[in-house]
Design an enzyme around this catalytic site. Structure first.
Site, PDB file in Angstrom:
ATOM      1  N   HIS A 229      -5.453 -33.577  16.874  1.00  0.00           N
ATOM      2  CA  HIS A 229      -4.033 -34.508  17.444  1.00  0.00           C
ATOM      3  C   HIS A 229      -2.950 -33.807  18.047  1.00  0.00           C
ATOM      4  O   HIS A 229      -1.904 -34.200  18.009  1.00  0.00           O
ATOM      5  CB  HIS A 229      -3.644 -35.546  16.258  1.00  0.00           C
TER       6      HIS A 229
ATOM      7  N   LYS B 139       0.905  -1.136  -0.137  1.00  0.00           N
ATOM      8  CA  LYS B 139      -0.119   0.018   0.053  1.00  0.00           C
ATOM      9  C   LYS B 139       0.905   1.239  -0.033  1.00  0.00           C
ATOM     10  O   LYS B 139       0.699   2.027  -0.951  1.00  0.00           O
ATOM     11  CB  LYS B 139      -0.660   0.145   1.137  1.00  0.00           C
TER      12      LYS B 139
ATOM     13  N   GLU C  67      10.358  -4.544   4.727  1.00  0.00           N
ATOM     14  CA  GLU C  67      10.481  -5.848   4.358  1.00  0.00           C
ATOM     15  C   GLU C  67      10.352  -6.043   2.854  1.00  0.00           C
ATOM     16  O   GLU C  67      10.875  -6.619   2.163  1.00  0.00           O
ATOM     17  CB  GLU C  67       9.533  -6.837   4.918  1.00  0.00           C
TER      18      GLU C  67
ATOM     19  N   GLU D  10      -4.776  -7.014  14.694  1.00  0.00           N
ATOM     20  CA  GLU D  10      -4.207  -5.694  14.295  1.00  0.00           C
ATOM     21  C   GLU D  10      -5.559  -4.520  14.551  1.00  0.00           C
ATOM     22  O   GLU D  10      -5.290  -3.325  14.691  1.00  0.00           O
ATOM     23  CB  GLU D  10      -3.757  -5.528  12.986  1.00  0.00           C
TER      24      GLU D  10
ATOM     25  N   LYS E 238       9.202  -0.749  14.223  1.00  0.00           N
ATOM     26  CA  LYS E 238       9.700  -0.373  12.956  1.00  0.00           C
ATOM     27  C   LYS E 238      10.699   0.455  13.051  1.00  0.00           C
ATOM     28  O   LYS E 238      11.668   0.578  12.384  1.00  0.00           O
ATOM     29  CB  LYS E 238       8.746   0.167  12.149  1.00  0.00           C
TER      30      LYS E 238
ATOM     31  N   GLY F  41      -4.680  -2.076   4.952  1.00  0.00           N
ATOM     32  CA  GLY F  41      -4.251  -3.205   4.831  1.00  0.00           C
ATOM     33  C   GLY F  41      -4.766  -4.606   4.780  1.00  0.00           C
ATOM     34  O   GLY F  41      -4.858  -5.207   4.053  1.00  0.00           O
ATOM     35  N   ARG F  42      -5.459  -4.683   6.053  1.00  0.00           N
ATOM     36  CA  ARG F  42      -5.988  -6.068   6.380  1.00  0.00           C
ATOM     37  C   ARG F  42      -7.344  -6.086   5.938  1.00  0.00           C
ATOM     38  O   ARG F  42      -8.000  -7.155   5.973  1.00  0.00           O
ATOM     39  CB  ARG F  42      -5.936  -6.130   7.984  1.00  0.00           C
TER      40      ARG F  42
HETATM   41  O1  F6P Z   1       2.106  -4.077   9.945  1.00  0.00           O
HETATM   42  C1  F6P Z   1       1.630  -2.969   9.601  1.00  0.00           C
HETATM   43  C2  F6P Z   1       1.159  -2.835   8.208  1.00  0.00           C
HETATM   44  O2  F6P Z   1       0.937  -1.498   7.989  1.00  0.00           O
HETATM   45  C3  F6P Z   1      -0.220  -3.643   8.036  1.00  0.00           C
HETATM   46  O3  F6P Z   1      -1.356  -2.851   8.506  1.00  0.00           O
HETATM   47  C4  F6P Z   1      -0.140  -3.707   6.623  1.00  0.00           C
HETATM   48  O4  F6P Z   1      -1.025  -4.600   6.055  1.00  0.00           O
HETATM   49  C5  F6P Z   1       1.411  -3.934   6.476  1.00  0.00           C
HETATM   50  O5  F6P Z   1       2.017  -3.385   7.322  1.00  0.00           O
HETATM   51  C6  F6P Z   1       1.847  -3.719   5.055  1.00  0.00           C
HETATM   52  O6  F6P Z   1       1.969  -2.478   4.667  1.00  0.00           O
HETATM   53  P1  F6P Z   1       2.188  -2.138   3.062  1.00  0.00           P
HETATM   54  O7  F6P Z   1       1.018  -2.659   2.140  1.00  0.00           O
HETATM   55  O8  F6P Z   1       2.190  -0.565   3.116  1.00  0.00           O
HETATM   56  O9  F6P Z   1       3.559  -2.580   2.574  1.00  0.00           O
END
Ligand code: F6P
Length: 544
Positions: free
Chosen positions: A392, A214, A220, A361, A512, A275-276
Site C-alpha cells: 500500500h 567492537k 556514537e 557495507e 567520521k 561488525g556486520r
Molecule cells: O560504520 C562503520 C562500522 O565500523 C561498522 O562496520 C560497525 O558495525 C560499526 O561501525 C560499529 O563499530 P563498533 O562495533 O566498533 O562500535
C-alpha cells in the site's frame, strides 16, 4: 606468499563466461516471463532449490537453463569454490585489513578445528558462549541483582551499525521466544533524542546497559555510553553501581576497563569477526538475554547448517550461490540498481535494515582487490518493508514504474500467531504479488474486463518483474540463523565475482574524521578550513 585472495586474476570482464553472458543477455532481454513459462511449463517446480526447511523458488526470473549454465560457469571461472575454502580455513581474505574472515567459526560446534595463525579459535568461541549463557541465566532468573538489590527489568543495548542492527533485528525476529518480563531497548543514534526517549520511563536500579562496540572507540556508542553512565550514577549516586548495571561486548579490553567496566563483565570477540557479521558473536548478548541460551544455540545451529550447505552443496543446488548469481545477472546485465526485500512476517520488520548494512557495507566498493577501478557495477542497493504494508506504499512503482526492481519475497508456511484468517490472507498476498509481478495483465485482458478505452493503458501491468520466493516452514531460531547465513553467503558469492574486498569498510572513515574536526569548529575550540558551503552551515548552526 600468494593466496587465493591475492592471486593475480583475469579481470571479470575478460572471463569467457562473462562475455558469453553479455551475448546471451541480448537474447533474453526481449523475452517475457509469460513466454518463458509457456516454453518451459515445468520450471515452477524445476527451478527451485531447498535446504532443510528453506525453499527457494527462482523460476520467476528472466533466465533459461542456458543463463544458469553460464552463471555457474562464471562462478567457477571466478574461483568461487577456492575463495569459499579460503574463508572457511581462516586465510586472511580481508586483504586490506590483513584479517581472516571467520564468522563461520562463531557457530562451529565444539570439537571443530578452525585455525587463525596456527591457533584453533573454536575453544575460545565456546568459552565466551558459556560465559554469556551463565550471565544470561542469572539476569533472566533474577539472580543477578542491581545496586539496590532489585532484579533487572530492562536491558538497553548501546551500539551502532553491526553492534546494533543485528541485535535489534534478532530481538524483533525472535520476540515470540523471548522472556516477556524482561524488556529491551536499543540506543544507536548520537542524537540525544534516542537515549532520552529510550530511558525516559526507566529506573536505573532495574536497568542493565550493554555497551556493544567492537572497537570501543566509536563516537556514537561512546557518547551514548558516557551519557548512560551519568544517567545511572545520577540516580544511584555511587561509582560502584557501574559494575552491576554496565557490561561490555568488545574486542578492546583496555578501553573497556578505562570506561570503568569490570573486565569480568566483558564478553569478548575477535578481529576476524566483522561488525556486520557479528550478531552471532557476543554482540548477540541482548538476543541471548531475550530468548535464553538454549534458543541462542539453536540460532547458531541454524547458521552452522547453512554454512555447511554453502560449503558443500554443488553450485547448482546451493541457495546462497544461486541467489548471488541472480543478483549479478540483474545488476550487471539488466542494469538493475536495487533489490527490494519484502518479508511477509511482522517479526522480520527490521530484516531489510539489517540486510542494508550486510550487503551495502560489504559490496559497496569501487576497486578490485588489487586496487584497480572495477569498471562495472558492484553492490546493489537493498531496501524494503514488511509485506503487506509495502503493497500500500511503494509496490506501485515496482509494478508499473519504469525501473526494474528484482524482489525477494520471504514467507512462512506456519504462523506463530494463528488468528482467524490472517495467515491465509497474508500468504495469499505473497503468492499474488509474485504472480502479478511476473505475468502482469495485458491490454487485451484489461479490455476484456470492459475497461473504458482511455483507461486501458493505465491499467495494463507489463509484468516481467523478477522475484525470488523464499518459503520457510516456520520462524524458529534455527530458521532465522539459516536465513541470515543465506544472505551472508550470497554477499560473499557476489564479492568473489566482483573481485572486491567484501569485508572492509573504508568508505565510512572520511565522514567520521571530518565530524571530529567539525565538533571543534562548532564548540569554538578549532577553526578548520572548509569549503564555503560547509563554513556557512557551521556558522549558522553555531549561532546561539
Ligand atoms: O560504520 C562503520 C562500522 O565500523 C561498522 O562496520 C560497525 O558495525 C560499526 O561501525 C560499529 O563499530 P563498533 O562495533 O566498533 O562500535
Amino acid at each position: 606468499m600468494s593466496t587465493v585472495a591475492t592471486a593475480v586474476k583475469t579481470p571479470l570482464t575478460q572471463l569467457p563466461a562473462w562475455k558469453a553472458l553479455q551475448a546471451h543477455y541480448e537474447a533474453i532481454a526481449p523475452q517475457h516471463l509469460r513466454e518463458i513459462f509457456k516454453q518451459d511449463p515445468e520450471r515452477g517446480t524445476r527451478l527451485t532449490a531447498s535446504f532443510e526447511d528453506i525453499y527457494l523458488d527462482y523460476s520467476k526470473h528472466r533466465i533459461t537453463d542456458e543463463t544458469l549454465k553460464l552463471l555457474f560457469e562464471l562462478a567457477e571461472q571466478s574461483g568461487l569454490a577456492e575463495h569459499r575454502e579460503a574463508m572457511f580455513s581462516g586465510e586472511k581474505i580481508n586483504t586490506t585489513e590483513g584479517r581472516a574472515v571467520l564468522h563461520v567459526a562463531l557457530r562451529a560446534p565444539k570439537g571443530e578445528v578452525i585455525q587463525v595463525d596456527g591457533k584453533d579459535v573454536v575453544p575460545e568461541v565456546h568459552e565466551v558462549l558459556d560465559h554469556m549463557s551463565e550471565f544470561s541465566d542469572r539476569v533472566r532468573s533474577g539472580a543477578w541483582k542491581g545496586h539496590t538489590g532489585k532484579r533487572i527489568k530492562t536491558v538497553v543495548n548501546i551500539g551502532i551499525g553491526g553492534s546494533d542492527l543485528g541485535p535489534v533485528m534478532a530481538y524483533e525476529a525472535l520476540k515470540h521466544y523471548s522472556q516477556r518480563d524482561l524488556h529491551f531497548r536499543f540506543v544507536s543514534n548520537i542524537d540525544g533524542t534516542d537515549f532520552a526517549e529510550a530511558t525516559e520511563d526507566l529506573q536505573a536500579d532495574e536497568t542493565l546497559f550493554i555497551i556493544s562496540s567492537k572497537t570501543f572507540t566509536t563516537l556514537e556508542t561512546m557518547t551514548n555510553a558516557h551519557t548512560a553512565r551519568e544517567w545511572a550514577l545520577k540516580q544511584l549516586g555511587d561509582d560502584k553501581a557501574v559494575a552491576k548495571h554496565f557490561v561490555a561486548v568488545s574486542t578492546n579490553a583496555g578501553e573497556v576497563s578505562k570506561f570503568g567496566i569490570d573486565t569480568a563483565n566483558m564478553f569478548g570477540f575477535w578481529d576476524w569477526v566483522g561488525g556486520r557479521y557479528s550478531m552471532d558473536s557476543a554482540i548477540g548478548l541482548s538476543t541471548m538475554l531475550a530468548v535464553g541460551p538454549e534458543n541462542f544455540r539453536k540460532l547458531l545451529a541454524g547458521f552452522h547448517s547453512m554454512d555447511q550447505h554453502f560449503r558443500t552443496a554443488p553450485l547448482q543446488q546451493n541457495l546462497p550461490v544461486i541467489m548471488g548469481l541472480l543478483g549479478v545477472w540483474y545488476n550487471n546485465f539488466f542494469g538493475a540498481q536495487t533489490v527490494a526485500v519484502l518479508p511477509y512476517d511482522q517479526y522480520l520488520k527490521r530484516f531489510p535494515a539489517y540486510l542494508q548494512q550486510l550487503t551495502m557495507e560489504s559490496n559497496g566498493k569501487h576497486v578490485t582487490l588489487d586496487g584497480a577501478e572495477v569498471g562495472y557495477q558492484t553492490g546493489q542497493i537493498f531496501w524494503g518493508e514488511p509485506g503487506t504494508n509495502g503493497q500500500h506504499s511503494f509496490y506501485q512503482l515496482i509494478h508499473q514504474g519504469t525501473k526494474l526492481i528484482p524482489a525477494d519475497l520471504i514467507g512462512f508456511v506456519e504462523t506463530l500467531n494463528p488468528l482467524g484468517n490472517h495467515h491465509t490472507y497474508l500468504m495469499a498476498n505473497v503468492f499474488a504479488q509474485a504472480e502479478a509481478l511476473a505475468f502482469g495483465k495485458t491490454a487485451e485482458e484489461v479490455k476484456a474486463e470492459g475497461t473504458k478505452p482511455e483507461l486501458v493503458a493505465h491499467r495494463v501491468f507489463e509484468g516481467n518483474r523478477p522475484t525470488n520466493t523464499i518459503l520457510v516452514d516456520k520462524l524458529t531460531p534455527e530458521a532465522l540463523g539459516k536465513l541470515v547465513a543465506l544472505y551472508e553467503h550470497m554477499v560473499f558469492t557476489q564479492g568473489v565475482i566482483w573481485q572486491i574486498d567484501s569485508f572492509d569498510q573504508w568508505g565510512v572513515e572520511l565522514g567520521k574524521k571530518l565530524a571530529v574536526q567539525i565538533i571543534g569548529d562548532l564548540d569554538g575550540s578549532q577553526h578548520n578550513k572548509h569549503d564555503s558551503s560547509t563554513t556557512a552551515l557551521i556558522a549558522r548552526a553555531s549561532k546561539k
